[in-house]
Design an enzyme around this catalytic site. Structure first.
Site, PDB file in Angstrom:
ATOM      1  N   THR A 217     -13.304  14.622  22.589  1.00  0.00           N
ATOM      2  CA  THR A 217     -12.962  13.418  23.355  1.00  0.00           C
ATOM      3  C   THR A 217     -13.614  13.464  24.738  1.00  0.00           C
ATOM      4  O   THR A 217     -13.852  14.551  25.255  1.00  0.00           O
ATOM      5  CB  THR A 217     -11.425  13.366  23.494  1.00  0.00           C
ATOM      6  OG1 THR A 217     -10.873  13.086  22.220  1.00  0.00           O
ATOM      7  CG2 THR A 217     -10.960  12.329  24.486  1.00  0.00           C
ATOM      8  N   ARG A 245      -3.693   6.272  12.198  1.00  0.00           N
ATOM      9  CA  ARG A 245      -3.139   7.221  13.188  1.00  0.00           C
ATOM     10  C   ARG A 245      -3.721   6.944  14.579  1.00  0.00           C
ATOM     11  O   ARG A 245      -4.914   6.703  14.744  1.00  0.00           O
ATOM     12  CB  ARG A 245      -3.490   8.646  12.761  1.00  0.00           C
ATOM     13  CG  ARG A 245      -3.043   9.736  13.730  1.00  0.00           C
ATOM     14  CD  ARG A 245      -4.182  10.146  14.645  1.00  0.00           C
ATOM     15  NE  ARG A 245      -3.823  11.329  15.436  1.00  0.00           N
ATOM     16  CZ  ARG A 245      -4.533  11.747  16.487  1.00  0.00           C
ATOM     17  NH1 ARG A 245      -5.617  11.093  16.860  1.00  0.00           N
ATOM     18  NH2 ARG A 245      -4.173  12.801  17.155  1.00  0.00           N
ATOM     19  N   GLY A 247      -3.892   8.548  18.507  1.00  0.00           N
ATOM     20  CA  GLY A 247      -3.641   9.778  19.267  1.00  0.00           C
ATOM     21  C   GLY A 247      -3.152   9.491  20.678  1.00  0.00           C
ATOM     22  O   GLY A 247      -2.654   8.406  20.982  1.00  0.00           O
ATOM     23  N   ASP A 248      -3.299  10.475  21.531  1.00  0.00           N
ATOM     24  CA  ASP A 248      -2.815  10.364  22.912  1.00  0.00           C
ATOM     25  C   ASP A 248      -3.770   9.581  23.813  1.00  0.00           C
ATOM     26  O   ASP A 248      -3.355   9.021  24.829  1.00  0.00           O
ATOM     27  CB  ASP A 248      -2.629  11.771  23.517  1.00  0.00           C
ATOM     28  CG  ASP A 248      -3.941  12.546  23.522  1.00  0.00           C
ATOM     29  OD1 ASP A 248      -4.666  12.515  22.507  1.00  0.00           O
ATOM     30  OD2 ASP A 248      -4.252  13.181  24.542  1.00  0.00           O
ATOM     31  N   THR A 268      -7.465  16.108  26.587  1.00  0.00           N
ATOM     32  CA  THR A 268      -8.139  16.252  25.293  1.00  0.00           C
ATOM     33  C   THR A 268      -7.466  17.368  24.512  1.00  0.00           C
ATOM     34  O   THR A 268      -7.067  18.375  25.094  1.00  0.00           O
ATOM     35  CB  THR A 268      -9.650  16.536  25.459  1.00  0.00           C
ATOM     36  OG1 THR A 268     -10.211  16.757  24.150  1.00  0.00           O
ATOM     37  CG2 THR A 268      -9.941  17.743  26.333  1.00  0.00           C
ATOM     38  N   GLY A 269      -7.342  17.172  23.203  1.00  0.00           N
ATOM     39  CA  GLY A 269      -6.694  18.197  22.380  1.00  0.00           C
ATOM     40  C   GLY A 269      -5.939  17.548  21.240  1.00  0.00           C
ATOM     41  O   GLY A 269      -6.153  16.368  20.941  1.00  0.00           O
ATOM     42  N   THR A 270      -5.071  18.295  20.605  1.00  0.00           N
ATOM     43  CA  THR A 270      -4.272  17.734  19.511  1.00  0.00           C
ATOM     44  C   THR A 270      -3.314  16.690  20.100  1.00  0.00           C
ATOM     45  O   THR A 270      -2.295  17.028  20.707  1.00  0.00           O
ATOM     46  CB  THR A 270      -3.457  18.834  18.804  1.00  0.00           C
ATOM     47  OG1 THR A 270      -3.163  19.861  19.743  1.00  0.00           O
ATOM     48  CG2 THR A 270      -4.205  19.422  17.640  1.00  0.00           C
TER      49      THR A 270
HETATM   50  N1  ASP Z   1      -6.787  13.900  21.847  1.00  0.00           N
HETATM   51  C1  ASP Z   1      -7.593  13.255  20.826  1.00  0.00           C
HETATM   52  C2  ASP Z   1      -6.691  12.708  19.755  1.00  0.00           C
HETATM   53  O1  ASP Z   1      -5.727  13.345  19.425  1.00  0.00           O
HETATM   54  C3  ASP Z   1      -8.574  14.180  20.195  1.00  0.00           C
HETATM   55  C4  ASP Z   1      -9.466  14.895  21.171  1.00  0.00           C
HETATM   56  O2  ASP Z   1      -9.076  15.195  22.273  1.00  0.00           O
HETATM   57  O3  ASP Z   1     -10.626  15.143  20.803  1.00  0.00           O
HETATM   58  O4  ASP Z   1      -6.992  11.678  19.220  1.00  0.00           O
END
Ligand code: ASP
Length: 351
Positions: A217, A245, A247-248, A268-270
């Site tokens: 991201t 889905r 995300g954040d 950025t992350g899960t």
């Molecule tokens: N945070 C992003 C998501 O969960 C993914 C990412 O950071 O690459 O959609």
């Protein structure tokens, strides 16, 4: 008479000396109080290790991060707004296949690119976001348009695309978003899970998969000459994501937050863990109410709130004095910053 003129002259001299001293004071005050303008960016966190990246790739990524920083910084330098700066910095990364946003967005479970983005202004707490949009060249531009032109904060899916069409936002065909690397990542995830492969390219798939080892991201946070903070984030989400889905990244308070009284942050992350902890807003709250530095606040959220839940990733940000900070619990995070006091840093790995 002569005495009178001597007094008058002395009086005039002393008045002008006092004024001079006042002017001097003002100049000193504005120099010491001046907030340095600055921009900080990320291009995703994950298993980013030197041994996984060739020297050529390393150079390519570093150069693109620098180009993104330069684009944002150039706007700040001529007195432009932090909002324009973060948007320009993100556009550079969205237009590159190197990151999981815009052109390089990952594929969802149906073999489509479905993108999320958000932007926020710290002065007014205005914000705009789009979620689950397809074929939009620069989702951050659409998020900005939402912020600037209607009373809603977030639009999603087909409605957001219709709004984009009405406002002449640039669309691209599916082929523009196709990158072999992302397609191979989708195939790899699906094979691991024993899921049916989408038709596209499934027959001539190279067996030499390249695993991305990262999320990818992109995000940017800036403070301009007026001390206004803005933050923005753009993403393709997670490879193989299902059921629309989200995300954040498009969620204000999770993936993006900006407040002139505290800081600006991009995550950025899960994403699920950043949503559950409202990571970006939580960071701002910690700065405001616990009086911690931004660096310590980021550390607190990532290591004491996200990690114990099983989440991983990173965050970047800067505070109201233009002090830049970042943290991550992954091996690396593509990141960099540039400040008017002469600092320019780009890093990829954990250090
Ligand atoms: N945070 C992003 C998501 O969960 C993914 C990412 O950071 O690459 O959609």
């Amino acid at each position: 008479m002569k005495q009178f003129f001597t007094f008058l002259l002395l009086g005039l001299i002393s008045i002008s000396l006092v004024n001079c001293a006042k002017e001097q004071d003002k100049t000193n005050a504005s120099t010491t109080e001046e907030i340095p303008f600055a921009i900080v960016i990320h291009g995703g966190a994950g298993i980013i290790k030197k041994e996984f990246i060739s020297p050529e790739k390393e150079k390519e990524i570093t150069n693109k991060l620098q180009e993104s920083l330069d684009a944002g910084y150039a706007i700040l330098n001529i007195g432009g707004t932090s909002l324009d700066a973060v948007q320009a910095a993100i556009n550079v990364m969205e237009n590159s296949p190197l990151f999981n946003a815009g052109k390089g967005a990952v594929f969802n479970s149906n073999g489509k690119n479905e993108m999320d983005a958000s932007i926020m202004e710290g002065k007014t707490l205005n914000a705009g976001a789009v979620a689950g949009v397809q074929n939009i060249k620069n989702p951050i531009n659409l998020a900005r348009l939402v912020m600037d032109s209607i009373n809603h904060v977030m639009l999603s899916g087909k409605g957001a695309e219709l709004f984009a069409k009405k406002h002449h936002i640039k669309f691209e065909e599916d082929v523009y978003f196709y990158t072999e690397r992302r397609w191979n990542s989708l195939m790899k995830v699906k094979e691991k899970k024993g899921e049916k492969l989408p038709i596209k390219n499934a027959n001539n798939l190279s067996t030499n998969y390249v695993d991305d080892h990262k999320y990818g991201t992109v995000g940017a946070v800036a403070i301009d000459k007026n001390g206004n903070i803005a933050a923005a984030t753009s993403t393709g989400g997670m490879t193989n994501k299902k059921f629309n889905r989200i995300g954040d990244s498009p969620i204000i308070g999770a993936g993006t937050y900006a407040n002139n009284n505290t800081c600006g942050v991009s995550s950025t992350g899960t994403g699920e863990y950043f949503i559950r902890t409202l990571a970006a807003h939580e960071t701002s709250n910690i700065v405001q109410y616990k009086n911690l530095s931004l660096k310590n606040a980021l550390h607190e959220v990532i290591f004491n709130q996200i990690a114990p839940l099983g989440g991983d990733g990173g965050m970047i940000g800067l505070d109201k004095k233009g002090v830049v900070a970042w943290d991550f619990n992954t091996e690396g995070m593509y990141r960099g910053y540039k400040r008017s006091i002469g600092e320019n840093v780009v890093k990829l790995y954990g250090e």
